[in-house]
Design an enzyme around this catalytic site. Structure first.
Site, short mmCIF file in Angstrom:
data_model
loop_
_atom_site.label_atom_id
_atom_site.label_comp_id
_atom_site.label_asym_id
_atom_site.label_seq_id
_atom_site.Cartn_x
_atom_site.Cartn_y
_atom_site.Cartn_z
CE LYS A 173 0.47 -10.01 -3.19
NZ LYS A 173 1.53 -10.40 -4.31
CD GLU A 228 10.48 -8.34 -4.49
OE1 GLU A 228 9.88 -9.23 -3.61
OE2 GLU A 228 10.15 -7.28 -4.73
CE1 TYR A 267 -0.36 -7.60 -6.79
CE2 TYR A 267 -0.88 -10.32 -6.69
CZ TYR A 267 0.11 -9.17 -6.83
OH TYR A 267 1.41 -9.38 -7.06
CG LEU A 294 5.18 -8.05 -1.32
CD1 LEU A 294 4.28 -6.95 -1.23
CD2 LEU A 294 4.86 -9.22 -2.17
N1 PMP Z 1 7.79 -10.61 -3.83
C1 PMP Z 1 6.73 -10.44 -5.09
C2 PMP Z 1 7.23 -9.35 -6.10
C3 PMP Z 1 5.72 -11.16 -5.14
O1 PMP Z 1 4.82 -10.74 -6.15
C4 PMP Z 1 5.40 -11.98 -4.46
C5 PMP Z 1 4.20 -13.08 -4.47
N2 PMP Z 1 3.04 -12.29 -4.09
C6 PMP Z 1 6.17 -12.37 -3.23
C7 PMP Z 1 7.52 -11.61 -2.90
C8 PMP Z 1 5.92 -13.58 -2.12
O2 PMP Z 1 5.05 -13.21 -1.23
P1 PMP Z 1 4.01 -14.09 -0.86
O3 PMP Z 1 5.05 -15.14 0.22
O4 PMP Z 1 3.31 -13.45 0.26
O5 PMP Z 1 3.27 -14.97 -1.70
#
Ligand code: PMP
Length: 292
Positions: free
Chosen positions: A149, A182, A33, A207
């Site tokens: 993701k 994270e 996603y 991620l």
């Molecule tokens: N880490 C994880 C596990 C996430 O789900 C997200 C949100 N999508 C992020 C980091 C932050 O990513 P982004 O800045 O692309 O939203």
């Protein structure tokens, strides 16, 4: 105004939007996603989000459901149909519908694509950011491919629920070396006493957040040094400022880590400034919302 979702080629009322019970996303979490911010009638960093979307698909050997051009047209349509000026668009692709079997389905099985868009109050988000949020720490228990993701988010769900029950907003995963990877849905940052911004490298264990990448650029433009390395809970507690990044929360100050209140318990000036100027560094694609 009723909401509309996109499901496999059709725009349908959100309340009746559904996929088949043998969709592989439903049975195996066999899908990926993306979440993209809509800000001030613009799509934020769409190109980077779609690059990551393509990468996630490639990593799982799931066919792209349509060309990028067609995908962008559907995104814009879903946003327009839902009259979203500030909010989020969610898109999900799974390996499609097929009788339950762990092996990949036949090659001609079409992937499933769904999209939803919702309005989010900027004021409410800003109010949360003005207070700052709490984080708790939990043991890292996710698989090795969190760079993808994937919709398989059970450890993230459990960790974030635990955070909520502790009165916090986010849970930080801590790896076996005692370093924070994270958050359940955010990347983690600290600002050292000398003004250096520190975040874990996106080579392993996290991620690669799109917001993280933009923030990195923004911070460097403002003259901050950004160091990509891991940091521990105790280093975070001694930091000058701490924050989270994500497309939905943007730059979110952290004012409490477990039971420790950071400084005077209020968001610090550097994080507040980075939050305020975030969209100066992001790529904005103007949308033509009906009625404007
Ligand atoms: N880490 C994880 C596990 C996430 O789900 C997200 C949100 N999508 C992020 C980091 C932050 O990513 P982004 O800045 O692309 O939203």
């Amino acid at each position: 105004m009723s909401r509309v979702a996109y499901v496999n080629g059709q725009y349908v009322p959100h309340s009746r939007a559904a996929v088949h019970i043998e969709d592989r996303g439903y049975q195996f979490s066999d899908g990926i996603y993306e979440v993209c911010e809509v800000w001030n009638n613009s799509l934020v960093d769409m190109g980077s989000h779609l690059d990551r979307f393509d990468r996630s698909l490639r990593q799982l050997q799931i066919r792209a459901p349509m060309s990028r051009g067609a995908l962008v047209r559907v995104m814009k349509e879903v946003i327009a149909l839902n009259r979203v000026k500030n909010g989020l668009i969610y898109m999900q692709v799974t390996r499609g519908v097929s009788p339950r079997d762990h092996y990949f389905p036949p090659k001609d099985t079409p992937p499933s694509l769904v999209m939803t868009a919702k309005s989010v109050s900027r004021l409410k988000n800003d109010q949360i950011a003005a207070r700052g949020v709490g984080v708790i720490t939990v043991e890292e228990n996710r698989w090795d491919r969190v760079d993808i993701k994937s919709v398989g988010l059970l450890p993230n769900v459990l960790a974030k629920q635990k955070a909520k029950e502790s009165g916090a907003r986010e849970a930080w995963f801590v790896d076996k070396n005692g370093l924070i990877t994270e958050g359940g849905s955010t990347n983690a940052w600290i600002i050292l006493k000398d003004g250096t911004l520190v975040t874990r490298p996106a080579t392993h264990g996290i991620l690669k957040g799109i917001t993280r990448g933009v923030l990195m650029k923004l911070a460097e433009t403002k003259g901050f040094h950004v160091e990509e390395r891991g940091f521990s809970i105790s280093e975070a507690k001694q930091a000058q400022e701490v924050f989270l990044t994500s497309a939905s929360g943007l730059v979110m100050p952290v004012t409490k880590i477990n039971e420790t209140i950071m400084g005077d318990g209020k968001p610090g000036p550097i994080v507040q400034d980075l939050r305020k100027s975030f969209h100066e560094a992001s790529e904005l694609i103007k949308l033509n919302v009906a009625g404007d």
